[in-house]
Design an enzyme around this catalytic site. Structure first.
Site, short mmCIF file in Angstrom:
data_model
loop_
_atom_site.label_atom_id
_atom_site.label_comp_id
_atom_site.label_asym_id
_atom_site.label_seq_id
_atom_site.Cartn_x
_atom_site.Cartn_y
_atom_site.Cartn_z
N GLN B 191 -8.41 -52.78 3.29
CA GLN B 191 -9.62 -52.37 3.99
C GLN B 191 -9.98 -50.94 3.60
O GLN B 191 -11.01 -50.43 4.01
CB GLN B 191 -9.39 -52.41 5.51
N PHE B 222 -8.31 -57.45 10.08
CA PHE B 222 -8.16 -57.16 11.52
C PHE B 222 -7.53 -55.79 11.78
O PHE B 222 -7.02 -55.55 12.87
CB PHE B 222 -7.35 -58.25 12.22
N GLU B 226 -5.73 -51.80 6.92
CA GLU B 226 -6.39 -50.50 6.85
C GLU B 226 -5.46 -49.49 6.20
O GLU B 226 -5.80 -48.87 5.21
CB GLU B 226 -6.79 -50.03 8.26
N ARG B 304 -7.78 -43.34 21.01
CA ARG B 304 -8.81 -44.28 21.45
C ARG B 304 -8.39 -44.97 22.76
O ARG B 304 -9.23 -45.35 23.57
CB ARG B 304 -9.14 -45.32 20.37
N ARG B 336 -7.77 -54.61 15.51
CA ARG B 336 -9.00 -54.84 16.29
C ARG B 336 -8.95 -54.27 17.71
O ARG B 336 -8.20 -54.78 18.55
CB ARG B 336 -9.23 -56.34 16.35
N PHE B 338 -8.07 -51.07 18.29
CA PHE B 338 -7.52 -49.77 17.92
C PHE B 338 -7.10 -48.94 19.14
O PHE B 338 -7.52 -47.81 19.32
CB PHE B 338 -8.61 -49.01 17.12
N THR B 434 -13.45 -41.95 15.63
CA THR B 434 -13.30 -40.76 16.48
C THR B 434 -12.86 -39.55 15.65
O THR B 434 -12.98 -38.43 16.10
CB THR B 434 -12.32 -41.03 17.63
N ALA B 503 -13.06 -49.73 12.56
CA ALA B 503 -13.79 -49.18 13.70
C ALA B 503 -15.12 -49.92 13.93
O ALA B 503 -16.05 -49.34 14.48
CB ALA B 503 -14.02 -47.68 13.55
N GLU B 707 -15.00 -55.22 16.96
CA GLU B 707 -13.94 -55.04 17.94
C GLU B 707 -14.31 -55.33 19.40
O GLU B 707 -13.52 -55.92 20.13
CB GLU B 707 -13.40 -53.61 17.86
#
Lengths: 476, 752
Positions: B191, B222, B226, B304, B336, B338, B434, B503, B707
């Protein structure tokens, strides 16, 4: 030393004849992907648990090629001998086929990795069902897992498909023509029968003794547990010559060891002999696995939670073993200890026999697992009883997941005989069962849970079969 | 419009890494990993391996030409263990051979010995021992002590939440192909193409321009690809660099399950204070995040959790503390939501328990405290274009909530063996990375001389439909048919410095960048059209359905011939454009700011049925009103909601990660780790699109989708709890997810 014997194999892959030298214990999936570079069939779990590797297997039976879906990741290539193997590429046509068209219409694919498997399994539905029923489509794709869609779009595609495609002729040969006309399968399917006949005539199947070889039936457990080791072992592929049959003789039901789970559940003899058996069907494996897995394989694998074994134990089944000589043994005596069975290594289970139950016979199978479908039991149990006037005349209670072996709970079984059915009896039998089991904590649940669960499932047997004799509210 | 990707998917012609024809001489990699969760390596000997036929290389930490470091936020992660190991599955050595089988067999001959140390797998235990990934972080607003003092009811409690395996169907994998002058092209299932490029450059000790990452598509991500696609891609580059040959690594499912991180398990303490009539006055929570052995993205995920601690509610006094605890498990990672799902689950638990105490249904407290326009979220952002109450009310109306309650009540009165329960789940999820700097994207749009268009962006297609959405943006902007638009692979040589596709922001950021690039070209085309028509106002030129209009009148020019003309007149038909989300910032010295461009809202009503005898539960229905903004592609968006809901339900009801005390994963295959199948998905799912929701931050007024709907799944937990209570009002002492069949039956019988 590992024996690295290559074996010649002949089969049809999509519309091509395959003549190849293979390691007989290599998987059909590896052959498809690596040798033939047909990459639409995906590898995901390598244990038959997700259906991304689904293919159709066409087998010539009584002059008709009948198709089944199987998971090619645990399908030994030797079992493809003389068959027609169909991958997603073999279902593709010049433009989208009917199933694909509806999947596209509903956007029923996201990452796309599981999708070919769903298409293949849905094709199996059309090949084996002339009537239109979306629940039957779900049975066909019961072994296909999707992580993206949540199944919503897949269900919509299935619903619209069954609404769109009319009922098909019952005759299998006519049905193939119909499915070609409806753009569900490609035209070459019609030529397969003759091609298979030619292969079968030229190929003599080797049925030498099992000695020194690994006996392989459906392979659905063997190839999950030890696929890598199997690769260099010589196999004795019983499915290539063992006859499949389910018959009735002198009040007994006789099943060949090679009977698949799916054959078992679809058999009219079984449906008549064992009331309620259809309820067990959906709780056991997936259709793709049921199409490969055999009764003998399930029995000899000796898993303490083998579903079919638990059912057969309750039916007081016995086995006919064939080695140098033939012998008979009660299934319940076949299990010696964890994964240890009373069988010489050149013996195979030729037949499984149980008495056809008569009047007053009741049967129930219960199983709870983490996921209700396509999962291995935390605890499973079967109950077979003759009862009249609220009295149990005789009964057999079997259970799995509560001991090192699949078991008949003999103390409970004996205790039940001649007893009146009521809540007190229920509590007593649960207590007796509890006193003779020794579950262990593992990934399928804690020992305490399995203990509790077996009791609940014994109650479930009685509630399912004799609710009119019980105060159900108190029983639970 | 048919989704182009789906057409290839159904035919099985879509390619994934393992489907690519491998170049001649490709080496296959086997990873040799730690069998213990904590300890020092005292012996590592691979003499026997080198004599195995087909083996080309064995690589350990000492062979790394650059830095042995792939940590993203914190530099605490080696690619190959150097002297010590911190989790089972940690890569120690890699073996490259001519076949997968030979590589695996050879890896088995590596001899290793350890000085084993005790493993810590529980986050609270790690906290007590002082094993932290980073110092604890606290967000606060108002005065919680004052808020609790003013409350009529104050309760506290503990929540334990399990992790979740991503179970992307395509396992982690990559292939590296060497080129001239030390350049390596890595095909990766990631990702985050730039993370792969950056880490490979660092480990190989080469500048980033020597590494090209190319991503065609992912068989599911998902969040699991990442940060955690990186090591495997770097390993292929490493082998390629050291042998000069192409190299490929596709993890087996069991290796993937054992070696890669999951959604973080959390343990949390909460305290909530309410007025007698159900107004939430104060909320305090402490989250012990089980981070695993390295930082990975844990600190950002934990942050988060804090952002979403109050879910969709306005609470005047809030204090939350996040503690990222270092344990001997594989580094847990993005998944998903996060961290949002864990934060919201604790909030919903607090409300559930408060409702019991107050003797009212939880939904009354939920509804009473929903966010309103201009309410201030406790991290300092003002809630704007709030849709919380609208979604709630429309859901109640559209899906006949009162009738549903009545039907369930009647069912429960009539049935002993089965009980039903209903729960509502409102959501409010902030959209933007964020880490504000990540909110940037580029696109490169080429119009070819025949009028067909190629689009490159930083977005990675993993099934979420981002390609289809961007195609849609491009085709709508140019007003040409979607067939003319092709999405290219995500490639770091074409589009550089990409933020991860994560995100939920892929379509927002890259769609906006593509829109800007298209407009650049469009402006040049309009100017050219005006000139060739000998008119003076380019603004009066319009392209509609591949025809060129001036001042509303057809000019006789069509897109294809017009583009060809433009080319011969040396008009620039390519554009690169850059987009950065405006207005987002967050000041970490005071933990206040405007971290999100906007929020996504929605409400789900979930009905569950429990088989009291067997402890088996089913989700009967999920009814959702969701705020999609103005959806670019309704089918894609609907699929995202349905998929997320089922994944969320799976997380809290079925998917159980089981480890033993030594940190070994026991649910290490698909036969022991169960995700929802077609029968366990909700029997009925209805999704209504909220109308008239504007979003100036989304391309064509759309909203992010990936998400937010995952968190509707939280309602399933409480629906089951409500059903259980119908049989045994004292059945629910402990809040511990997942609520498996085992836990349901044990709770019903009040057993541990």
């Amino acid at each position: 030393m590992p024996k690295n014997t290559m074996q010649k194999i002949t089969f049809i892959l999509n519309n091509e004849n395959i003549f190849a030298d293979v390691k007989p214990n290599s998987t059909l999936l590896d052959f498809i992907r690596k040798k033939e570079r047909l990459t639409g069939t995906k590898e995901v779990c390598k244990e038959g648990d997700c259906g991304a590797c689904s293919v159709l297997i066409g087998e010539l039976e009584n002059g008709i090629v009948r198709y089944k879906n199987v998971t090619s990741c645990i399908y030994p290539i030797a079992n493809a001998e003389g068959k027609h193997v169909v991958t997603i590429e073999g279902l593709n046509q010049n433009s989208l086929n009917k199933i694909q068209e509806f999947y596209v219409g509903e956007n029923a694919a996201q990452c796309g990795f599981c999708t070919p498997g769903f298409i293949v399994s849905t094709a199996e539905y059309f090949l084996n069902n002339n009537e239109r029923n979306v629940e039957k489509v779900y049975d066909s794709i019961s072994g296909n897992i999707c992580r993206c869609t949540g199944y919503g779009s897949i269900k919509r595609a299935a619903e619209k498909l069954v609404a769109d495609v009319p009922e098909a002729p019952e005759d299998y040969g006519e049905r193939l023509k119909f499915l070609i006309e409806k753009k569900i399968i490609p035209e070459y399917f019609l030529s397969i029968k003759d091609k298979l006949q030619n292969i079968l005539q030229t190929k003599k199947i080797d049925a030498d003794g099992a000695k020194g070889k690994t006996i392989v039936a459906g392979g659905t457990d063997l190839f999950v547990q030890r696929a890598d080791e199997m690769l260099n072992e010589e196999g004795y592929f019983v499915k290539n010559f063992a006859k499949k049959f389910i018959s009735e003789e002198n009040g007994s039901v006789i099943l060949s060891g090679a009977t698949t789970f799916e054959d078992f559940f679809n058999s009219e003899i079984i449906k008549t002999a064992i009331p309620n058996i259809h309820k067990a069907f959906k709780l056991i494996a997936s259709q793709a696995v049921r199409n490969s897995a055999t009764l003998a394989g399930n029995i000899v694998n000796a898993s303490p939670i083998g579903d079919m074994t638990i059912i057969l134990l309750a039916l007081n089944a016995k086995l006919i073993l064939k080695g140098k000589r033939e012998r008979e043994i009660a299934l319940k005596d076949f299990y010696l200890d964890y994964k240890k069975v009373d069988k010489a290594n050149d013996e195979i289970i030729e037949k499984i026999i149980f008495e056809k139950p008569g009047r007053g016979f009741r049967f129930n199978f219960e199983k709870v697992s983490k996921r209700t479908h396509l999962d291995i039991a935390s605890v499973n149990t079967a109950f077979a009883a003759f009862a009249d006037d609220g009295i149990i005349r005789s009964a057999t209670l079997s259970a799995g997941g509560i001991a090192p072996i699949p078991k008949v709970l003999e103390e409970a079984t004996e205790f039940l005989s001649g007893k009146e059915i009521n809540n007190a009896l229920l509590n007593e039998v649960v207590e007796i069962a509890n006193s003779v089991i020794s579950p262990i904590s593992d990934v399928r649940g804690s020992a305490d849970y399995k203990r509790l669960l077996l009791g609940q499932l014994i109650k479930a047997h009685f509630i399912e079969l004799f609710s009119d004799r019980l105060n159900v509210g108190e029983a639970i | 419009m048919k989704n182009a990707d789906v057409i290839n998917h159904v035919k099985g012609t879509s390619l994934f890494i393992d489907d690519f024809p491998a170049p001649e001489g490709v080496l296959h990699i086997a990873v040799f990993d730690s069998k213990i969760a904590c300890g020092k390596i005292t012996k590592l000997n691979y003499d026997k391996v080198l004599s195995v036929p087909g083996v080309a290389a064995v690589i350990t930490a000492k062979d790394i030409p650059g830095e042995n470091q792939i940590g993203n936020i914190v530099s605490d992660e080696t690619i190959l263990a150097d002297g010590e190991v911190e989790y089972i599955g940690e890569p120690i050595a890699i073996v490259a051979a001519d076949t997968v089988e030979n590589a695996k067999a050879a890896a088995n001959l590596i001899e290793i010995e350890f000085d084993e140390l005790p493993a810590v797998t529980d986050p609270r235990e790690a906290y007590e021992k002082g094993n932290l990934i980073a110092p604890p972080q606290t967000f606060s607003d108002g005065d919680v002590e004052k808020g609790f003092a003013e409350s009529d009811v104050v309760i506290d409690g503990r929540v334990d939440i399990g992790g979740q395996e991503h179970l992307y169907l395509e396992t982690q994998g990559a292939m590296a192909v060497p080129s001239e002058d030390g350049k390596i092209k890595i095909y990766s299932s990631t990702q985050s193409p730039t993370a792969v490029q950056r880490a490979a450059a660092k480990v190989l000790g080469v500048p980033m321009h020597k590494i090209e990452t190319d991503v065609l598509r992912l068989g599911g991500g998902f969040g699991g690809k990442e940060d955690q696609a990186t090591p495997w891609a770097v390993m292929t580059a490493l082998v390629s660099r050291l042998t000069g040959k192409p190299a490929k690594l596709i993890l087996s499912r069991q290796d993937d399950l054992r070696m890669t991180g999951k959604r973080h398990p959390y343990s949390a303490d909460y305290k909530i204070g309410l007025s007698r009539d159900g107004e939430i006055l104060a909320y305090e929570a402490t989250y012990y995040q089980n981070a695993g052995a390295c930082a990975d993205l844990s600190t950002a995920i934990l942050e988060r959790t804090l952002f979403h601690a109050t879910n969709s509610y306005f609470i005047p006094n809030v204090k939350t503390t996040g503690i990222s605890c270092k344990t001997n498990l594989p580094p847990n990672t993005a998944f998903r939501g996060f961290g949002g799902p864990q934060g919201m689950f604790v909030m919903e638990t607090a409300i559930y328990k408060a409702a019991e105490k107050l003797g009212v249904p939880a939904y009354e407290i939920q509804k009473k405290n929903l966010l309103k326009e201009n309410d201030s979220l406790y991290y300092g952002q003002k809630a704007e274009r709030v849709q919380a109450e609208r979604c709630w009310n429309e859901a109640a109306e559209e899906f006949n909530l009162q009738e549903k309650f009545a039907a369930v009540k009647e069912f429960n009165e009539k049935n002993n063996l089965r009980k039903k329960g209903v729960a509502l789940m409102p959501i409010c999820f902030g959209i933007s990375f964020t880490s504000s700097f990540l909110n940037q994207a580029s696109a490169l749009v080429h119009v070819y001389t025949d009028g067909s268009v190629g689009v490159s962006t930083a977005a990675v297609e993993m099934g979420q439909g981002v390609n289809e959405k961007i195609r849609s943006v491009v085709s709508q902007t140019f007003s040409i048919s979607q067939e003319k638009v092709k999405m290219e692979t995500t490639n770091t040589t074409r589009v550089a410095n990409t933020s991860p596709t994560a995100a939920s922001s892929g379509a927002d950021l890259n769609g906006n960048a593509a829109l800007l690039a298209c407009n650049n070209i469009l402006n040049r085309l309009k100017k050219f059209a005006a000139e060739s028509l000998k008119e003076d106002d380019p603004a009066k030129v319009e392209i509609k359905n591949e025809k060129i209009f001036y001042d509303g009148k057809e000019t006789g020019m069509n897109w294809e011939s017009f583009i060809n003309d433009a080319y011969f007149n040396r008009i620039n038909l390519a554009s690169h454009a850059f987009y950065a989300t405006p207005e987002v910032y967050f000041d970490r010295t005071i933990n206040k700011g405007r971290p999100f461009a906007y929020h996504v809202y929605g409400t789900a009503i979930i009905t569950a049925e429990v088989d009291i005898l067997r402890g088996v539960c089913e989700i009967e229905s999920v009814d959702v009103v969701h705020d999609f903004g103005k959806s670019i592609n309704r089918q894609v968006d609907l699929g995202q909601v349905e998929g997320a809901v089922v994944q969320g339900i799976g997380w809290l009801t079925m998917e159980e990660l089981v480890q033993n005390d030594e940190g070994k994963l026991l649910s290490n295959s698909l036969s022991t780790y169960k995700i929802p199948d077609i029968f366990s998905a909700p029997k009925e799912m209805n999704v209504k699109f909220l109308e008239d929701s504007e979003n100036p931050f989304g391309p064509l007024n759309s909203k992010a989708i990936g998400e937010p709907p995952f968190m509707y799944g939280i309602g399933a937990y409480f629906a089951i709890m409500n059903a259980m209570k119908e049989y045994n009002p004292n059945a629910d002492k402990e809040i511990r997810a997942p609520l498996t069949h085992e836990r349901v039956l044990m709770s019903l019988k009040n057993l541990k």
